[in-house]
Enzyme design. Structure first.
Site, mmCIF file in Angstrom:
data_model
loop_
_atom_site.group_PDB
_atom_site.id
_atom_site.type_symbol
_atom_site.label_atom_id
_atom_site.label_comp_id
_atom_site.label_asym_id
_atom_site.label_seq_id
_atom_site.Cartn_x
_atom_site.Cartn_y
_atom_site.Cartn_z
ATOM 1 N N ASN A 93 36.897 40.775 36.692
ATOM 2 C CA ASN A 93 36.207 39.592 37.199
ATOM 3 C C ASN A 93 34.733 39.662 36.792
ATOM 4 O OD1 ASN A 93 38.432 38.463 38.640
ATOM 5 N ND2 ASN A 93 38.143 39.999 40.238
ATOM 6 N N HIS A 106 34.678 47.021 36.391
ATOM 7 C CA HIS A 106 35.899 47.709 36.831
ATOM 8 C C HIS A 106 37.092 46.876 36.408
ATOM 9 C CE1 HIS A 106 34.231 45.189 40.027
ATOM 10 N NE2 HIS A 106 35.462 44.897 40.370
HETATM 11 P P1 5GP Z 1 35.766 42.471 42.341
HETATM 12 O O1 5GP Z 1 35.957 41.420 43.406
HETATM 13 O O2 5GP Z 1 34.300 42.787 42.121
HETATM 14 O O3 5GP Z 1 36.483 42.182 41.060
HETATM 15 O O4 5GP Z 1 36.469 43.773 42.891
HETATM 16 C C1 5GP Z 1 35.857 44.680 43.754
HETATM 17 C C2 5GP Z 1 36.959 45.471 44.404
HETATM 18 O O5 5GP Z 1 36.393 46.618 44.998
HETATM 19 C C3 5GP Z 1 37.684 44.699 45.513
HETATM 20 O O6 5GP Z 1 39.069 44.612 45.207
HETATM 21 C C4 5GP Z 1 37.409 45.519 46.755
HETATM 22 O O7 5GP Z 1 38.518 45.583 47.632
HETATM 23 C C5 5GP Z 1 37.056 46.884 46.199
HETATM 24 N N1 5GP Z 1 36.124 47.638 47.021
HETATM 25 C C6 5GP Z 1 34.975 47.166 47.622
HETATM 26 N N2 5GP Z 1 34.348 48.162 48.259
HETATM 27 C C7 5GP Z 1 35.097 49.273 48.070
HETATM 28 C C8 5GP Z 1 34.953 50.635 48.500
HETATM 29 O O8 5GP Z 1 33.994 51.022 49.187
HETATM 30 N N3 5GP Z 1 35.921 51.507 48.110
HETATM 31 C C9 5GP Z 1 36.987 51.129 47.350
HETATM 32 N N4 5GP Z 1 37.882 52.068 47.037
HETATM 33 N N5 5GP Z 1 37.160 49.859 46.915
HETATM 34 C C10 5GP Z 1 36.218 48.951 47.276
#
Ligand code: 5GP
Ligand code: ZN
Length: 120
Positions: A93, A106
């Site tokens: 994303n 990521h």
């Molecule tokens: P994005 O929305 O930026 O593509 O994805 C971020 C991801 O990171 C989300 O799926 C969210 O659940 C995950 N996430 C956010 N904070 C943490 C954390 O402290 N630890 C872990 N393991 N995942 C996290």
């Protein structure tokens, strides 16, 4: 200009440094793979480059080795979790319309169930 190796305020940089706990499934020279804290599928992990790159929009050809290492790490975990034959999705994303919440590149690895298309 090359991306800085680490942003001390970044959540994923802090997880990589061991300052914030996470379930680390794989660690390689280029990447780590952690379990997503809010899983959206039976398998939902995040493959994260060790280098702080804010998002896919910041990638250039100079990052080819890093990106290959991230995909390789995701593939390794997909094989370990037994979803390579059934299928999986890799998602990056970028920005608010895509719902990016952590500004450190990521790759989401999602699998273990049938995934709808198109995504929401
Ligand atoms: P994005 O929305 O930026 O593509 O994805 C971020 C991801 O990171 C989300 O799926 C969210 O659940 C995950 N996430 C956010 N904070 C943490 C954390 O402290 N630890 C872990 N393991 N995942 C996290
Ligand atoms: Zn970072």
């Amino acid at each position: 200009m090359a991306a800085p190796e680490r942003d001390p305020a970044c959540l994923f940089c802090r997880i990589i440094a061991g300052e914030i706990p996470a379930s680390k499934l794989l660690e390689t020279d280029e990447a780590i793979v952690i379990a997503d804290i809010n899983p959206q599928a039976p398998v939902h992990v995040l493959a994260i480059p060790r280098r702080h790159i804010p998002s896919a929009a910041h990638l250039t050809a100079a990052d080819a080795q890093t990106l290959a290492g991230v995909i390789d790490a995701a593939n390794t975990v997909a094989r370990e979790r037994g979803i390579t034959a059934t299928g999986f999705r890799l998602v990056m994303n970028h920005g608010s319309d895509a719902g990016q919440t952590v500004d450190h590149l990521h790759v989401h690895l999602l699998g273990g169930r049938v995934l709808g298309w198109p995504p929401g």
